[in-house]
Structures are given as C-alpha cells and as structure tokens.
Design a protein around this motif. Structure first.
Motif, PDB file in Angstrom:
ATOM      1  N   GLU A 197       4.335  10.321   6.278  1.00  0.00           N
ATOM      2  CA  GLU A 197       5.338   9.500   6.964  1.00  0.00           C
ATOM      3  C   GLU A 197       5.391   8.100   6.366  1.00  0.00           C
ATOM      4  O   GLU A 197       6.462   7.548   6.136  1.00  0.00           O
ATOM      5  N   ARG A 198       4.229   7.520   6.123  1.00  0.00           N
ATOM      6  CA  ARG A 198       4.181   6.169   5.558  1.00  0.00           C
ATOM      7  C   ARG A 198       4.776   6.166   4.152  1.00  0.00           C
ATOM      8  O   ARG A 198       5.531   5.251   3.798  1.00  0.00           O
ATOM      9  N   THR A 199       4.486   7.180   3.341  1.00  0.00           N
ATOM     10  CA  THR A 199       5.034   7.282   1.993  1.00  0.00           C
ATOM     11  C   THR A 199       6.550   7.426   2.047  1.00  0.00           C
ATOM     12  O   THR A 199       7.275   6.781   1.279  1.00  0.00           O
ATOM     13  N   ARG A 200       7.041   8.257   2.955  1.00  0.00           N
ATOM     14  CA  ARG A 200       8.494   8.430   3.107  1.00  0.00           C
ATOM     15  C   ARG A 200       9.154   7.104   3.487  1.00  0.00           C
ATOM     16  O   ARG A 200      10.179   6.713   2.926  1.00  0.00           O
ATOM     17  N   TYR A 201       8.543   6.395   4.432  1.00  0.00           N
ATOM     18  CA  TYR A 201       9.069   5.098   4.877  1.00  0.00           C
ATOM     19  C   TYR A 201       9.163   4.122   3.705  1.00  0.00           C
ATOM     20  O   TYR A 201      10.164   3.433   3.536  1.00  0.00           O
ATOM     21  N   TYR A 202       8.117   4.078   2.882  1.00  0.00           N
ATOM     22  CA  TYR A 202       8.111   3.167   1.736  1.00  0.00           C
ATOM     23  C   TYR A 202       9.223   3.530   0.761  1.00  0.00           C
ATOM     24  O   TYR A 202       9.889   2.653   0.230  1.00  0.00           O
ATOM     25  N   LYS A 203       9.407   4.824   0.498  1.00  0.00           N
ATOM     26  CA  LYS A 203      10.462   5.243  -0.430  1.00  0.00           C
ATOM     27  C   LYS A 203      11.839   4.861   0.106  1.00  0.00           C
ATOM     28  O   LYS A 203      12.685   4.380  -0.641  1.00  0.00           O
ATOM     29  N   GLU A 204      12.051   5.100   1.390  1.00  0.00           N
ATOM     30  CA  GLU A 204      13.345   4.764   1.996  1.00  0.00           C
ATOM     31  C   GLU A 204      13.644   3.272   1.907  1.00  0.00           C
ATOM     32  O   GLU A 204      14.792   2.867   1.804  1.00  0.00           O
ATOM     33  N   HIS A 205      12.624   2.446   1.980  1.00  0.00           N
ATOM     34  CA  HIS A 205      12.799   0.995   1.946  1.00  0.00           C
ATOM     35  C   HIS A 205      12.499   0.404   0.573  1.00  0.00           C
ATOM     36  O   HIS A 205      12.385  -0.819   0.433  1.00  0.00           O
ATOM     37  N   GLU A 206      12.385   1.297  -0.425  1.00  0.00           N
ATOM     38  CA  GLU A 206      12.141   0.895  -1.807  1.00  0.00           C
ATOM     39  C   GLU A 206      10.971  -0.073  -1.912  1.00  0.00           C
ATOM     40  O   GLU A 206      11.013  -1.082  -2.614  1.00  0.00           O
ATOM     41  N   LYS A 207       9.922   0.248  -1.190  1.00  0.00           N
ATOM     42  CA  LYS A 207       8.713  -0.570  -1.184  1.00  0.00           C
ATOM     43  C   LYS A 207       7.640   0.146  -1.997  1.00  0.00           C
ATOM     44  O   LYS A 207       7.485   1.363  -1.910  1.00  0.00           O
ATOM     45  N   GLU A 208       6.917  -0.623  -2.785  1.00  0.00           N
ATOM     46  CA  GLU A 208       5.849  -0.059  -3.606  1.00  0.00           C
ATOM     47  C   GLU A 208       4.658   0.330  -2.721  1.00  0.00           C
ATOM     48  O   GLU A 208       4.309  -0.381  -1.775  1.00  0.00           O
ATOM     49  N   ILE A 209       4.038   1.463  -3.034  1.00  0.00           N
ATOM     50  CA  ILE A 209       2.868   1.929  -2.280  1.00  0.00           C
ATOM     51  C   ILE A 209       1.760   0.888  -2.388  1.00  0.00           C
ATOM     52  O   ILE A 209       1.416   0.444  -3.484  1.00  0.00           O
ATOM     53  N   ASP A 210       1.208   0.484  -1.244  1.00  0.00           N
ATOM     54  CA  ASP A 210       0.153  -0.531  -1.209  1.00  0.00           C
ATOM     55  C   ASP A 210      -1.050  -0.055  -0.400  1.00  0.00           C
ATOM     56  O   ASP A 210      -1.783  -0.839   0.181  1.00  0.00           O
ATOM     57  N   PHE A 211      -1.245   1.271  -0.370  1.00  0.00           N
ATOM     58  CA  PHE A 211      -2.402   1.833   0.322  1.00  0.00           C
ATOM     59  C   PHE A 211      -2.911   3.038  -0.455  1.00  0.00           C
ATOM     60  O   PHE A 211      -2.142   3.717  -1.126  1.00  0.00           O
ATOM     61  N   TRP A 212      -4.238   3.259  -0.369  1.00  0.00           N
ATOM     62  CA  TRP A 212      -4.876   4.326  -1.123  1.00  0.00           C
ATOM     63  C   TRP A 212      -5.984   4.942  -0.283  1.00  0.00           C
ATOM     64  O   TRP A 212      -6.672   4.245   0.469  1.00  0.00           O
ATOM     65  N   LEU A 213      -6.184   6.222  -0.439  1.00  0.00           N
ATOM     66  CA  LEU A 213      -7.268   6.948   0.218  1.00  0.00           C
ATOM     67  C   LEU A 213      -8.376   7.123  -0.817  1.00  0.00           C
ATOM     68  O   LEU A 213      -8.133   7.670  -1.890  1.00  0.00           O
ATOM     69  N   VAL A 214      -9.573   6.648  -0.499  1.00  0.00           N
ATOM     70  CA  VAL A 214     -10.685   6.697  -1.443  1.00  0.00           C
ATOM     71  C   VAL A 214     -11.892   7.336  -0.761  1.00  0.00           C
ATOM     72  O   VAL A 214     -12.399   6.814   0.228  1.00  0.00           O
ATOM     73  N   LYS A 215     -12.314   8.485  -1.289  1.00  0.00           N
ATOM     74  CA  LYS A 215     -13.513   9.133  -0.773  1.00  0.00           C
ATOM     75  C   LYS A 215     -14.738   8.455  -1.372  1.00  0.00           C
ATOM     76  O   LYS A 215     -14.737   8.120  -2.556  1.00  0.00           O
TER      77      LYS A 215
END
Length: 109
Positions: A26-44
């Motif tokens: 959902e967050r990724t979709r929201y960013y794409k719709e608003h042409e915002k660069e991804i600023d979060f990462w999942l790190v194990k």
C-alpha cells in the motif's frame, strides 16, 4: 549525514504475524501515485545494531530482528502506532560506525 528513523521487531512478529506485506504494498502504491521516491527499506538483521552506540537498543531486540528504516520519521511513527510491539529510534549515517545504514548481517542461504 542523513538522519534515519527505524522500527525494530522480531522477524516472526513483523513478517509472519502481522499483515506487513500489505502495508508495504500500500505504501509503495501510494508513493508511485504521488510520484514520490521510496524512502523506506526492510532490513533483516540490521548491521547498525552492532555499533557501540546501539548496544542498549540491541539488548532489547530479539536475536532474529528486522528493521524498517526510513528517512521519513512520520512513517516510522505511524508504523509504531499501528504495530505497537516494536522499538522506534533513529541514527545518523553514513558515519564512522555506520558506513551503510541499510547493511544487513543476514547471510545468503
């Protein structure tokens, strides 16, 4: 230097017990719709926990933890409120002790 905020949780809690994949989609979709660069990462098994300044935080974490790291503190605050059973904090990188903020100690299988 950039300030990174994070939440930490056990891998089991975040990746198995919570519908977290949906949150990220959902967050990724929201960013794409608003042409915002991804600023979060999942790190194990985030490497930043191995630094001396993070010793107290590491002591509170389960051995198998995962971090969501972001440059947007509002996002990690929202995650903390939504997920409740996570630790929240921040650090600055790159630095002498944290050269790569997204580094992982997880080994490939």
């Amino acid at each position: 230097m950039q300030t990174y905020s994070y939440i930490l949780a056990s891998q089991r809690f975040l990746l198995e017990e919570e519908p977290f994949a949906e949150v990220l989609k959902e967050r990724t979709r929201y960013y794409k719709e608003h042409e915002k660069e991804i600023d979060f990462w999942l790190v194990k098994q985030p490497a930043f926990l191995e630094t001396p300044e993070m010793a107290a935080v590491k002591a509170k974490c389960p051995p198998s933890c995962v971090a969501v790291i972001s440059t947007d503190p509002k996002f990690t605050t929202w995650l903390k409120l939504r997920l409740e059973y996570v630790l929240k904090g921040e650090f600055q990188a790159p630095s002498a002790t944290i050269p790569d903020p997204l580094a992982s100690l997880e080994t490939a299988v």
